[in-house]
Design a protein around this motif. Sequence first.
Motif, PDB file in Angstrom:
ATOM      1  N   GLY A  15       1.025  -1.058  -0.015  1.00 34.50           N
ATOM      2  CA  GLY A  15       0.125   0.135  -0.062  1.00 34.50           C
ATOM      3  C   GLY A  15       0.822   1.349   0.198  1.00 34.50           C
ATOM      4  O   GLY A  15       2.084   1.264  -0.117  1.00 34.50           O
ATOM      5  N   THR A  16       0.386   2.374   0.228  1.00 38.64           N
ATOM      6  CA  THR A  16       0.924   3.812   0.081  1.00 38.64           C
ATOM      7  C   THR A  16       1.915   4.056   1.063  1.00 38.64           C
ATOM      8  O   THR A  16       3.078   4.143   0.723  1.00 38.64           O
ATOM      9  N   LEU A  17       1.406   3.751   2.203  1.00 36.30           N
ATOM     10  CA  LEU A  17       2.247   3.732   3.433  1.00 36.30           C
ATOM     11  C   LEU A  17       3.339   2.680   3.549  1.00 36.30           C
ATOM     12  O   LEU A  17       4.509   2.744   3.622  1.00 36.30           O
ATOM     13  N   GLY A  18       2.954   1.402   3.150  1.00 35.02           N
ATOM     14  CA  GLY A  18       3.750   0.161   3.272  1.00 35.02           C
ATOM     15  C   GLY A  18       4.934   0.575   2.023  1.00 35.02           C
ATOM     16  O   GLY A  18       6.032   0.151   2.712  1.00 35.02           O
ATOM     17  N   LEU A  19       4.670   0.736   0.925  1.00 34.75           N
ATOM     18  CA  LEU A  19       5.723   1.181  -0.021  1.00 34.75           C
ATOM     19  C   LEU A  19       6.597   2.260   0.665  1.00 34.75           C
ATOM     20  O   LEU A  19       7.815   2.018   0.369  1.00 34.75           O
ATOM     21  N   ALA A  33      10.996  -7.548   3.867  1.00 34.63           N
ATOM     22  CA  ALA A  33      10.190  -8.476   3.313  1.00 34.63           C
ATOM     23  C   ALA A  33       8.967  -7.724   3.566  1.00 34.63           C
ATOM     24  O   ALA A  33       8.508  -7.278   4.675  1.00 34.63           O
ATOM     25  N   ALA A  34       8.252  -7.468   2.489  1.00 38.48           N
ATOM     26  CA  ALA A  34       6.953  -6.852   2.440  1.00 38.48           C
ATOM     27  C   ALA A  34       5.754  -7.926   2.148  1.00 38.48           C
ATOM     28  O   ALA A  34       5.834  -8.789   1.313  1.00 38.48           O
ATOM     29  N   ILE A  35       4.798  -7.640   2.913  1.00 33.34           N
ATOM     30  CA  ILE A  35       3.703  -8.751   3.148  1.00 33.34           C
ATOM     31  C   ILE A  35       2.503  -8.079   2.914  1.00 33.34           C
ATOM     32  O   ILE A  35       2.267  -6.990   3.567  1.00 33.34           O
ATOM     33  N   ASP A  36       1.502  -8.548   2.184  1.00 30.97           N
ATOM     34  CA  ASP A  36       0.310  -7.948   1.883  1.00 30.97           C
ATOM     35  C   ASP A  36      -0.541  -9.105   1.261  1.00 30.97           C
ATOM     36  O   ASP A  36      -0.457 -10.062   0.949  1.00 30.97           O
ATOM     37  N   ARG A  37      -1.925  -8.721   1.600  1.00 28.38           N
ATOM     38  CA  ARG A  37      -2.930  -9.412   1.029  1.00 28.38           C
ATOM     39  C   ARG A  37      -3.065  -9.272  -0.501  1.00 28.38           C
ATOM     40  O   ARG A  37      -3.578 -10.320  -1.206  1.00 28.38           O
ATOM     41  N   ALA A  38      -2.892  -8.262  -0.958  1.00 26.18           N
ATOM     42  CA  ALA A  38      -2.845  -8.148  -2.419  1.00 26.18           C
ATOM     43  C   ALA A  38      -1.713  -8.912  -3.254  1.00 26.18           C
ATOM     44  O   ALA A  38      -0.686  -9.347  -2.342  1.00 26.18           O
ATOM     45  N   PRO A  39      -1.818  -9.120  -4.206  1.00 27.64           N
ATOM     46  CA  PRO A  39      -0.864  -9.878  -4.976  1.00 27.64           C
ATOM     47  C   PRO A  39       0.420  -9.109  -5.042  1.00 27.64           C
ATOM     48  O   PRO A  39       0.415  -7.808  -5.119  1.00 27.64           O
ATOM     49  N   ALA A  40       1.767 -10.005  -5.137  1.00 26.56           N
ATOM     50  CA  ALA A  40       2.922  -9.351  -5.104  1.00 26.56           C
ATOM     51  C   ALA A  40       2.905  -8.477  -6.557  1.00 26.56           C
ATOM     52  O   ALA A  40       2.810  -9.061  -7.565  1.00 26.56           O
ATOM     53  N   PRO A  41       3.543  -7.281  -6.369  1.00 26.40           N
ATOM     54  CA  PRO A  41       3.970  -6.638  -7.749  1.00 26.40           C
ATOM     55  C   PRO A  41       4.681  -7.169  -8.815  1.00 26.40           C
ATOM     56  O   PRO A  41       5.650  -7.878  -8.373  1.00 26.40           O
ATOM     57  N   ASP A  42       4.438  -7.068  -9.776  1.00 27.49           N
ATOM     58  CA  ASP A  42       5.241  -8.047 -10.885  1.00 27.49           C
ATOM     59  C   ASP A  42       6.628  -7.454 -10.966  1.00 27.49           C
ATOM     60  O   ASP A  42       7.590  -8.046 -11.152  1.00 27.49           O
ATOM     61  N   ALA A  43       6.850  -6.163 -10.713  1.00 29.27           N
ATOM     62  CA  ALA A  43       7.935  -5.499 -10.784  1.00 29.27           C
ATOM     63  C   ALA A  43       8.816  -5.625  -9.504  1.00 29.27           C
ATOM     64  O   ALA A  43      10.115  -5.194  -9.260  1.00 29.27           O
ATOM     65  N   GLY A  44       8.433  -6.070  -8.460  1.00 28.06           N
ATOM     66  CA  GLY A  44       8.766  -6.161  -7.277  1.00 28.06           C
ATOM     67  C   GLY A  44       9.038  -4.711  -6.335  1.00 28.06           C
ATOM     68  O   GLY A  44       8.668  -3.752  -7.074  1.00 28.06           O
ATOM     69  N   ILE A  45       9.597  -4.582  -5.225  1.00 31.58           N
ATOM     70  CA  ILE A  45       9.960  -3.501  -4.739  1.00 31.58           C
ATOM     71  C   ILE A  45      11.348  -3.371  -4.221  1.00 31.58           C
ATOM     72  O   ILE A  45      11.757  -3.646  -3.265  1.00 31.58           O
ATOM     73  N   GLY A  46      12.363  -2.933  -5.073  1.00 36.32           N
ATOM     74  CA  GLY A  46      13.570  -3.038  -5.172  1.00 36.32           C
ATOM     75  C   GLY A  46      14.168  -4.158  -4.625  1.00 36.32           C
ATOM     76  O   GLY A  46      13.766  -5.098  -5.306  1.00 36.32           O
ATOM     77  N   ALA A  47      14.842  -4.105  -3.560  1.00 32.06           N
ATOM     78  CA  ALA A  47      15.510  -5.402  -3.174  1.00 32.06           C
ATOM     79  C   ALA A  47      14.758  -6.213  -2.246  1.00 32.06           C
ATOM     80  O   ALA A  47      15.194  -7.296  -1.729  1.00 32.06           O
ATOM     81  N   THR A  49      11.780  -8.595  -0.259  1.00 34.28           N
ATOM     82  CA  THR A  49      11.218  -9.806  -0.761  1.00 34.28           C
ATOM     83  C   THR A  49       9.773  -9.596  -0.636  1.00 34.28           C
ATOM     84  O   THR A  49       9.197  -8.987   0.350  1.00 34.28           O
ATOM     85  N   CYS A  50       9.051  -9.892  -1.580  1.00 35.90           N
ATOM     86  CA  CYS A  50       7.689  -9.695  -1.768  1.00 35.90           C
ATOM     87  C   CYS A  50       6.679 -10.871  -1.393  1.00 35.90           C
ATOM     88  O   CYS A  50       6.854 -11.927  -2.368  1.00 35.90           O
ATOM     89  N   ILE A  51       5.902 -11.067  -0.481  1.00 36.09           N
ATOM     90  CA  ILE A  51       4.932 -12.176  -0.191  1.00 36.09           C
ATOM     91  C   ILE A  51       3.509 -11.551  -0.026  1.00 36.09           C
ATOM     92  O   ILE A  51       2.837 -10.956   0.581  1.00 36.09           O
ATOM     93  N   GLY A  52       2.723 -11.850  -1.343  1.00 37.72           N
ATOM     94  CA  GLY A  52       1.431 -11.475  -1.447  1.00 37.72           C
ATOM     95  C   GLY A  52       0.412 -12.461  -1.204  1.00 37.72           C
ATOM     96  O   GLY A  52       0.961 -13.786  -1.079  1.00 37.72           O
ATOM     97  N   GLY A  53      -0.727 -12.187  -1.216  1.00 36.67           N
ATOM     98  CA  GLY A  53      -1.977 -13.204  -1.345  1.00 36.67           C
ATOM     99  C   GLY A  53      -1.948 -13.909   0.232  1.00 36.67           C
ATOM    100  O   GLY A  53      -2.584 -14.658   0.347  1.00 36.67           O
ATOM    101  N   VAL A  54      -1.689 -12.889   1.425  1.00 35.97           N
ATOM    102  CA  VAL A  54      -1.833 -13.483   2.507  1.00 35.97           C
ATOM    103  C   VAL A  54      -2.811 -12.770   3.488  1.00 35.97           C
ATOM    104  O   VAL A  54      -2.770 -11.525   3.569  1.00 35.97           O
ATOM    105  N   ASP A  55      -3.915 -13.602   4.025  1.00 37.62           N
ATOM    106  CA  ASP A  55      -4.866 -12.961   4.855  1.00 37.62           C
ATOM    107  C   ASP A  55      -4.159 -13.060   6.316  1.00 37.62           C
ATOM    108  O   ASP A  55      -4.004 -14.130   7.173  1.00 37.62           O
ATOM    109  N   LEU A  56      -3.548 -11.888   6.599  1.00 36.69           N
ATOM    110  CA  LEU A  56      -2.758 -11.494   7.958  1.00 36.69           C
ATOM    111  C   LEU A  56      -3.845 -11.932   9.148  1.00 36.69           C
ATOM    112  O   LEU A  56      -3.014 -12.000  10.316  1.00 36.69           O
TER     113      LEU A  56
END
Length: 227
Positions: A15-19, A33-47, A49-56
């Motif tokens: 999200g905006t603040l997360g990014l 490591a960035a974790i979110d319910r949304a799918p991981a962005p195709d381009a990633g976020i710099g270096a 680790t992106c973990i998407g699709g997680v119901d925290l």
Amino acid sequence: MQLDNLRVAITGGFGTLGLATVQAALAGGARVAAIDRAPAPDAGIGAATCIGGVDLADPAAAASALDTAAKAMGGLDALVNIAGTFRYETVADGHADTWDLLYRVNLRTAVAASQAALPHLRAGGRIINIGAASALKAGAGVAAYTASKSGVMRFTESLAEELKERDITVNALLPSILDTPPNRADMPKADFSRWVKPAQLADVIVFLLSRQSSAITGALIPVTGRV
């Protein structure tokens, strides 16, 4: 603030603040490591680790995500709980389901992610939660939201007491209105210059992650700009 390869998991990381927080932590020298319910962005976020699709809010899913994050980074030193959402709804015209939703997304995710992080954290560890300045004095239309964020505040205080002997700090930031595209769209006549920029709040998060903040725990810190 230098984070010296600190290993940080950030929920709501897409999200905006997360990014903004992921980018600030990476710039400070952290591994992220960035974790979110949304799918991981195709381009990633710099270096990061992106973990998407997680119901925290699901403890098993949160545990799996934090285990994955710790494995990817070779351990875990800090957790930043940013995952959350907002609804404006008066009590008279509102729905009980909104209360359940905001409790689940704003408070339960922080609890489940923190529980999942605790087995990984060692002395000097950090947990940072995002509350809300409006939870200190609620206005009209935000009862459900501020109730959930009040829960984040009390959770922060209690967990800080529990973890004092382990030398793990737990703090919460209480922002006012964040300068995000949705907030601008909802309040087009507002003076956006008075709002808190996501990068400004991310800077405060980086300070709390740093060794310079080691004497601070159980704090509820307003970050309100000029609102």
